[in-house]
Design an enzyme around this catalytic site. Structure first.
Site, PDB file in Angstrom:
ATOM      1  N   ASN A   9      36.615  -5.101  -6.108  1.00 39.08           N
ATOM      2  CA  ASN A   9      37.060  -5.143  -7.609  1.00 39.08           C
ATOM      3  C   ASN A   9      36.139  -4.621  -8.507  1.00 39.08           C
ATOM      4  O   ASN A   9      34.772  -4.655  -8.494  1.00 39.08           O
ATOM      5  CB  ASN A   9      36.516  -7.079  -7.867  1.00 39.08           C
ATOM      6  CG  ASN A   9      36.695  -7.284  -9.121  1.00 39.08           C
ATOM      7  OD1 ASN A   9      37.163  -6.387  -9.984  1.00 39.08           O
ATOM      8  ND2 ASN A   9      36.217  -8.316  -9.650  1.00 39.08           N
ATOM      9  N   LYS A  11      36.504  -4.370 -11.620  1.00 38.65           N
ATOM     10  CA  LYS A  11      36.049  -4.659 -12.972  1.00 38.65           C
ATOM     11  C   LYS A  11      36.571  -3.668 -13.858  1.00 38.65           C
ATOM     12  O   LYS A  11      37.535  -3.052 -13.585  1.00 38.65           O
ATOM     13  CB  LYS A  11      34.619  -5.290 -12.979  1.00 38.65           C
ATOM     14  CG  LYS A  11      34.297  -5.981 -11.779  1.00 38.65           C
ATOM     15  CD  LYS A  11      33.187  -6.858 -12.149  1.00 38.65           C
ATOM     16  CE  LYS A  11      32.803  -7.684 -10.875  1.00 38.65           C
ATOM     17  NZ  LYS A  11      31.473  -8.588 -10.845  1.00 38.65           N
ATOM     18  N   HIS A  95      38.584 -15.208 -11.555  1.00 39.25           N
ATOM     19  CA  HIS A  95      37.369 -14.546 -11.445  1.00 39.25           C
ATOM     20  C   HIS A  95      36.485 -15.381 -12.436  1.00 39.25           C
ATOM     21  O   HIS A  95      36.834 -15.626 -13.372  1.00 39.25           O
ATOM     22  CB  HIS A  95      37.392 -13.225 -11.610  1.00 39.25           C
ATOM     23  CG  HIS A  95      36.067 -12.371 -11.261  1.00 39.25           C
ATOM     24  ND1 HIS A  95      34.919 -12.645 -11.961  1.00 39.25           N
ATOM     25  CD2 HIS A  95      35.628 -11.728 -10.007  1.00 39.25           C
ATOM     26  CE1 HIS A  95      34.024 -11.978 -11.390  1.00 39.25           C
ATOM     27  NE2 HIS A  95      34.368 -11.365 -10.168  1.00 39.25           N
ATOM     28  N   GLU A  97      34.354 -14.123 -14.150  1.00 37.82           N
ATOM     29  CA  GLU A  97      34.206 -13.341 -15.560  1.00 37.82           C
ATOM     30  C   GLU A  97      35.275 -13.809 -16.523  1.00 37.82           C
ATOM     31  O   GLU A  97      35.271 -14.025 -17.547  1.00 37.82           O
ATOM     32  CB  GLU A  97      33.983 -11.973 -15.272  1.00 37.82           C
ATOM     33  CG  GLU A  97      32.654 -11.577 -14.779  1.00 37.82           C
ATOM     34  CD  GLU A  97      32.650 -10.380 -13.898  1.00 37.82           C
ATOM     35  OE1 GLU A  97      33.513  -9.669 -13.840  1.00 37.82           O
ATOM     36  OE2 GLU A  97      31.397 -10.149 -13.115  1.00 37.82           O
ATOM     37  N   GLU A 167      32.446 -17.241  -4.915  1.00 39.96           N
ATOM     38  CA  GLU A 167      31.597 -16.133  -5.427  1.00 39.96           C
ATOM     39  C   GLU A 167      30.806 -17.016  -6.225  1.00 39.96           C
ATOM     40  O   GLU A 167      31.067 -17.433  -7.216  1.00 39.96           O
ATOM     41  CB  GLU A 167      32.416 -15.154  -6.307  1.00 39.96           C
ATOM     42  CG  GLU A 167      33.498 -14.304  -5.466  1.00 39.96           C
ATOM     43  CD  GLU A 167      33.698 -13.075  -6.450  1.00 39.96           C
ATOM     44  OE1 GLU A 167      33.225 -11.832  -5.920  1.00 39.96           O
ATOM     45  OE2 GLU A 167      33.869 -13.140  -7.564  1.00 39.96           O
ATOM     46  N   GLY A 173      26.290  -9.632  -9.625  1.00 42.28           N
ATOM     47  CA  GLY A 173      25.636  -8.589 -10.257  1.00 42.28           C
ATOM     48  C   GLY A 173      24.277  -8.939 -10.421  1.00 42.28           C
ATOM     49  O   GLY A 173      23.637  -8.033 -11.210  1.00 42.28           O
ATOM     50  N   SER A 212      26.873  -9.648  -4.783  1.00 40.11           N
ATOM     51  CA  SER A 212      25.788  -8.966  -4.493  1.00 40.11           C
ATOM     52  C   SER A 212      25.986  -8.400  -3.024  1.00 40.11           C
ATOM     53  O   SER A 212      24.841  -8.355  -2.304  1.00 40.11           O
ATOM     54  CB  SER A 212      24.409  -9.382  -4.743  1.00 40.11           C
ATOM     55  OG  SER A 212      24.251  -9.460  -6.132  1.00 40.11           O
TER      56      SER A 212
HETATM   57  P1  13P Z   1      28.730  -7.888  -7.220  1.00 43.26           P
HETATM   58  O1  13P Z   1      29.185  -7.517  -5.982  1.00 43.26           O
HETATM   59  O2  13P Z   1      28.660  -6.581  -8.299  1.00 43.26           O
HETATM   60  O3  13P Z   1      27.801  -8.741  -7.297  1.00 43.26           O
HETATM   61  O4  13P Z   1      30.177  -8.529  -7.930  1.00 43.26           O
HETATM   62  C1  13P Z   1      30.588  -9.398  -7.052  1.00 43.26           C
HETATM   63  C2  13P Z   1      32.172  -9.733  -7.720  1.00 43.26           C
HETATM   64  O5  13P Z   1      32.251 -10.481  -9.140  1.00 43.26           O
HETATM   65  C3  13P Z   1      33.249  -9.505  -7.047  1.00 43.26           C
HETATM   66  O6  13P Z   1      34.296  -9.920  -7.624  1.00 43.26           O
END
Ligand code: 13P
Length: 252
Positions: A9, A11, A95, A97, A167, A173, A212
């Protein structure tokens, strides 16, 4: 028996030029046997060039969101037929976010997941609790609510066509990866919930872990019986790192 999926992903990262640079380094490093499955989720603007570069190879391309209607007065939105026209094969939905920053609701997801399936796109539905919910011991209740609501209009026998990504929001992150036991516990709970609707579909559905994931922790997370791959954010932006994660999953 379930082929693992490693999904990147990206983003809101990578211009077209940066996406091309990544793929030129990443694609030659993939295992020849096509296992595990690899999915790249670039921003909308890089979808078409990424599809083009991945053509004829094992890597699939997915978008990061989609509107449930095929067309209409929805400024700034993109629909399933628009994605399909580009050769996109999947779509990340829900997601955290999008839920947190852009007001994505379970009601909208209940329409988006069937719309993606009807169009022939593979949905990657994200679910997960935030830190306060975990601390309050609400993880199971949150996962159950999201799974029930978001998949309410998917017929039981079609559940296996949905990929679920667990997740935990507190792990995204932050560098605070869930422990393998926490990832397994959540994935097992999700599978059990799906099994109540259709037990054979639940056995086949792929459940990914995200939050992560790094080359160093990927193989332990992937070794969990109910974890069928990973949805990777930060570590998927570097070709070497993501290739190492794909190799780690392939060796499990
Ligand atoms: P990270 O791997 O940066 O923690 O992000 C995970 C994520 O949100 C994947 O969709």
């Amino acid at each position: 028996m379930r082929t693992p999926i490693l999904a990147a992903n990206w983003k809101m990262h990578k211009t077209v030029a940066e996406a091309e640079e990544f793929l030129n380094a990443f694609l030659p490093s993939l295992p020849a046997d096509g296992e595990p499955e690899v999915v790249i989720c670039p921003p909308y603007t890089a979808l078409a060039p990424v599809v083009e570069l991945c053509k004829g190879g094992p890597v699939r391309v997915a978008a990061q969101n989609m509107h449930e209607e095929r067309s209409g007065a929805y400024t700034g939105e993109v629909s399933a037929p628009m994605l399909l026209e580009l050769g996109v094969q999947g779509v990340v939905l829900g997601h955290s976010e999008r839920r947190k920053l852009f007001g994505e609701t379970d009601e909208a997801l209940a329409r988006k997941v069937p719309a993606a399936l009807a169009a022939g796109l593979e949905p990657i539905l994200c679910v997960g609790e935030d830190e306060g919910q975990r601390d309050a011991d609400e993880t199971a209740a949150i996962l159950t609510r999201q799974i029930d609501a978001d998949l309410a209009d998917v017929p039981g026998e079609d559940l296996e066509r949905v990929v679920i990504a667990y997740e935990p929001v507190w792990a995204i992150g932050t560098g605070r990866t869930a422990s393998p036991e926490q990832a397994q516990e959540a994935a097992a709970l999700i599978r059990e919930r799906l099994a109540a609707r259709d037990s054979s579909a639940a056995e086949r559905v792929r459940i990914l872990y995200g939050g992560s994931v790094k080359p160093e922790n990927a193989s332990e997370l992937m070794r969990q019986p109910d974890a069928d791959g990973a949805l990777v954010g930060g570590a998927s932006l570097e070709a070497q790192d993501f290739a190492a994660i794909v190799r780690a999953a392939g060796s499990e």
